[in-house]
Design an enzyme around this catalytic site. Sequence first.
Site, PDB file in Angstrom:
ATOM      1  N   GLY A  28      23.221  -2.665  47.865  1.00  0.00           N
ATOM      2  CA  GLY A  28      22.382  -3.839  48.073  1.00  0.00           C
ATOM      3  C   GLY A  28      23.180  -5.097  47.829  1.00  0.00           C
ATOM      4  O   GLY A  28      24.342  -5.048  47.403  1.00  0.00           O
ATOM      5  N   THR A  40      32.558  -0.314  35.108  1.00  0.00           N
ATOM      6  CA  THR A  40      33.886  -0.489  35.695  1.00  0.00           C
ATOM      7  C   THR A  40      34.373  -1.928  35.624  1.00  0.00           C
ATOM      8  O   THR A  40      35.489  -2.224  36.047  1.00  0.00           O
ATOM      9  CB  THR A  40      33.869  -0.048  37.176  1.00  0.00           C
ATOM     10  OG1 THR A  40      32.885  -0.820  37.873  1.00  0.00           O
ATOM     11  CG2 THR A  40      33.541   1.428  37.292  1.00  0.00           C
ATOM     12  N   HIS A  72      22.638  -6.131  30.913  1.00  0.00           N
ATOM     13  CA  HIS A  72      22.644  -4.717  31.308  1.00  0.00           C
ATOM     14  C   HIS A  72      22.498  -3.811  30.088  1.00  0.00           C
ATOM     15  O   HIS A  72      21.752  -2.832  30.115  1.00  0.00           O
ATOM     16  CB  HIS A  72      23.937  -4.381  32.056  1.00  0.00           C
ATOM     17  CG  HIS A  72      23.932  -4.805  33.489  1.00  0.00           C
ATOM     18  ND1 HIS A  72      24.025  -3.914  34.529  1.00  0.00           N
ATOM     19  CD2 HIS A  72      23.831  -6.028  34.058  1.00  0.00           C
ATOM     20  CE1 HIS A  72      23.994  -4.574  35.678  1.00  0.00           C
ATOM     21  NE2 HIS A  72      23.884  -5.863  35.417  1.00  0.00           N
TER      22      HIS A  72
END
Length: 400
Positions: free
Chosen positions: A229, A254, A271
Amino acid sequence: MELTLLGTGAPLGLPRPECPCAVCATSRGDRARAATSLLVDESLLLDLTPGAALAAARAGRSLVGVRQVLLTHPHDGPAVEVPAGLPDAGRVPDGRELTLISGHTVRAVPMDSPGTGYEVTSPEGERLLYLPPGGSPAGLPDDHRPPYDMVVMDVTDRPDALARLRATGAVGTDTDVIAVHLDHDVPNGRELDRRLAAAGARAVPDGTTLYVGEYHAVPEVPRRTLVTGGARSGKSVEAERRLETVPEVLYVATGGTREGDPEWAQRVALHRDRRPGSWRTAETCDLVPLLEAEGPALLIDCLSLWLTDAMDQVGAWDDERWASGGQEALRERMEALVAAVRATSRTVVAVTNEVGSGVVPGTAAGRRFRDELGRLNASFGDECEQVLLVVSGQALVLRG
């Protein structure tokens, strides 16, 4: 054991009274849900809700034979009129066991929130676990019994409770998980079915009769999923949601750390705060060894940052180095990653960015990154059972 769901909604029902939200506006007809109430073998009623007798009649059942009414949570809605002939409702103290005249055994399971869960065992030995809205077991008997045949619970509000049940072995691969206490926080209909299927659960309409212990195909959870997305589309939230009911997850970040970059630190903190506390985190771009090893489910966020690191390693940003071996070196890294995904035995959910639908980058290096990410996404997606495109927070299933 015959189980009729007289209602499958939240305590206020669905649609909620006077609520103008989009979910309530579309929760009409077959999508309307009364407050959750369960009728077991027409002899045990779990949760007495408004209109229970009428709901039973609509389902082709009767409350005449009910000999025990048990409540799982405090009732905060309108006063409930007890149908004539129905025994008084009560609650079993946590940990206590009740044997009914019908031969059913009911054990009260303590919750981590106000309320009581009930484990119901039929005379034939089928086992049902029913949990109150917003509740998760605070403790289950450690007697190494087999998994429940059916669990009826608040999957959408407490996915961590399902993860806990799986971790303890109370929910197995053949356990039929039925979502109830459904509220307006999740769109009704296909989107609800999609989210529940990703959790290995399902929802049924009010009035449905199920048979505990009868074989029913449990929704097959994709083992490898790619979520793509645009920026801030909601793709990371979608990826995290897909693993909320998994007992153990390794979150593979990452992006690493960036000293002196407060905006990046804020992103990372957002997050981290959103993830379940039981998840572990690994900050690495060395994905192949993780995919090759045995272990818990992996959430890789994200492939675009992995590619950035890989291009750094091979000098892909420099035109001369790119032409003199950098391109071949990058392709080898990408092929090794795709091969590891193909061969992995782990559950994997990977996030990536869709960068080929916007403005054409103004530099050769920018166009190179766009092109290589497009190739990586296509190759990685080919190895996944499910591929999702997230647009404006809405997940569109491209495969699976």
